[in-house]
Design an enzyme around this catalytic site. Structure first.
Site, PDB file in Angstrom:
ATOM      1  N   LYS A 200      -3.954  53.863   3.277  1.00  0.00           N
ATOM      2  CA  LYS A 200      -3.379  54.754   4.289  1.00  0.00           C
ATOM      3  C   LYS A 200      -2.598  53.966   5.345  1.00  0.00           C
ATOM      4  CE  LYS A 200      -5.170  58.556   7.237  1.00  0.00           C
ATOM      5  NZ  LYS A 200      -6.403  59.366   7.453  1.00  0.00           N
TER       6      LYS A 200
ATOM      7  N   GLU B   9      -9.630  64.406   1.113  1.00  0.00           N
ATOM      8  CA  GLU B   9      -9.807  63.039   1.593  1.00  0.00           C
ATOM      9  C   GLU B   9     -11.298  62.709   1.779  1.00  0.00           C
ATOM     10  OE1 GLU B   9      -8.567  62.477   5.651  1.00  0.00           O
ATOM     11  OE2 GLU B   9      -8.101  60.350   5.376  1.00  0.00           O
TER      12      GLU B   9
ATOM     13  N   CYS C  10      -3.817  62.088   4.259  1.00  0.00           N
ATOM     14  CA  CYS C  10      -4.023  62.826   5.504  1.00  0.00           C
ATOM     15  C   CYS C  10      -2.966  62.528   6.560  1.00  0.00           C
ATOM     16  CB  CYS C  10      -5.445  62.573   6.014  1.00  0.00           C
ATOM     17  SG  CYS C  10      -5.997  63.874   7.171  1.00  0.00           S
TER      18      CYS C  10
END
Lengths: 283, 283
Positions: free
Chosen positions: A117, A44, A154
């Protein structure tokens, strides 16, 4: 002929020089491609240090519109050159909004699209809510030349809902670029085993291989623990990196075999969506 | 004062004699209570052999209305006598319908209610769809005298949705009575590690202790693998039984500490229910 897929995860330390970081990823991508990898996952936000350790407005300067992001413009041609799929984590700016995003580049260099995200962490050492607006794209799967892949970013990796949603959209492998390490305010807490167990759980509950790539290195006392891995559809480790190694790890999965396993287990036959209303806010 | 809770899982073989099976559970329950256990979990359908190995109408005779089930009438008084909570798995008949059900008895002997298994497996050796109508109660949590507990039944344990739903209803510990062992048509497949990994995943993703109780024994060539366990809210094993041991295993958790861990991780802060529509059948 078996529909096999060779996956690789990249692991490295990253510093202030974005060009050097991109060069590191390029070098490791070339090595993994030489080893036969067809989908290659960097960690990431490899564009720089994990800047979310603190809340500092200077870092907003490192966000770019996604199609013009230096990571994308540098590495999309590499994907084409090597014939590999690259899910690329970036810090994205869209007008006045900033996102923790991912651009997937297909093996012919085509940019397949953008994922933002969905789950944004916040706490000592991981102050992401200061920087990133929660993603508005919904979960995404990508029809690449080598299979349909799902990629979370993540913190998404801790949420069974994200894995399940990507599976219901037809994902055949799940990928999670990551930046995780020590906890500045709780030095005795080592989250490495939890991190692996959560994603191993997704692998088993969805009968799907899962790959995660994490950075290494000491960034002002925050130690990133690497431990990048790939598990098969039963949760067995088929690639496993140390806490401090730079490089890549690769493994091959047979997508047709996994598909047969998944049908045989019957989890998707036996789900009860009408009973899951709580998960979407119902009672 | 810390709000601690001592949990136990029971593990034994069961045969054709329901009275003897109940006596086995009573004996082990007394042992676990003597060790301080406050919630004691017997395996799934301990009333008899795991009859779902084959499809045979004779077994419907062993189902009873839940309040009159011999398992309930025998063991609710025991719960009261020992002051322990007992989640009791039973084969239930309700008019023309048969369910794989669970009755939770509180530490004062009060019967708190009924849960009917939501997810019904089907395959060689586990022909449950022949016997059981899929549960219509929805997921349940039980406000016992020692804490709010969630209990799923066996196959439910593979579904992250079930664990999450019980957590959203306020469960502080998750319990899964189980009957799982070898696969008659696939002798090389040992599901034990997957079984543990799926529930360990729930523990980590929900920051909650998870307890599972499985039977042992050879039932006409179907070998049940025990391996009953309790993991803490980080997925570490705090009780762990062998594949063939009869007895119980117990562990103590601090519910206030777990609660603090859960809030600290922030998973329930960061969920995005508006993005989970796929899970309930949306697109």
């Amino acid at each position: 002929m078996a529909r096999t897929l060779r996956l690789a995860v990249l692991q490295a330390a990253f510093g202030d020089d974005m060009t050097a970081n991109i060069a590191t990823v390029e070098k490791l991508t070339r090595e993994a491609a030489k080893d036969g990898a067809q989908v290659i996952l960097p960690p990431e936000l490899f564009q720089g240090p994990y800047f979310c350790k603190t809340e500092d407005t200077v870092h907003f300067q490192t966000a770019y519109p996604w199609k013009d992001h230096p990571v994308v413009t540098a590495l999309a041609p590499l994907a084409k050159e090597l014939g590999v799929v690259l899910p690329l984590s970036i810090f994205e700016r869209d007008g006045q909004e900033y996102y923790n995003s991912l651009v997937t580049v297909d093996a012919d260099g085509e940019i397949l699209g953008l994922y933002r995200k969905s789950h944004i962490p916040d706490g000592p050492g991981y102050e992401e809510k200061f920087y990133f607006r929660p993603g508005d794209t919904g979960f995404k799967v990508w029809d690449t030349k080598v299979g349909r892949i799902g990629v979370g970013i993540c913190w998404d990796q801790w949420f069974p809902e994200a894995a399940r949603a990507m599976m219901l959209m037809g994902a055949e492998v799940l990928f999670y670029p990551t930046a995780i390490g020590s906890e500045p305010e709780n030095p005795s807490l080592d989250t490495q085993s939890r991190w692996r167990r959560a994603m191993t759980g997704h692998a088993v509950s969805n009968v799907v291989p899962v790959a995660a790539a994490n950075r290494i290195g000491d960034e002002d006392g925050q130690i990133f623990y690497g431990s990048s891995f790939i598990v098969d559809d039963g949760g067995d480790f088929i690639a496993d990196m140390a806490r401090d190694a730079e490089g890549f790890a690769a493994a091959t999965v047979d997508l047709d075999e996994v598909d047969e396993h998944r049908a045989s287990w019957g989890f998707f036959r036996d789900r009860r969506p009408e009973l899951y209303g709580r998960l979407t806010g119902g009672r």
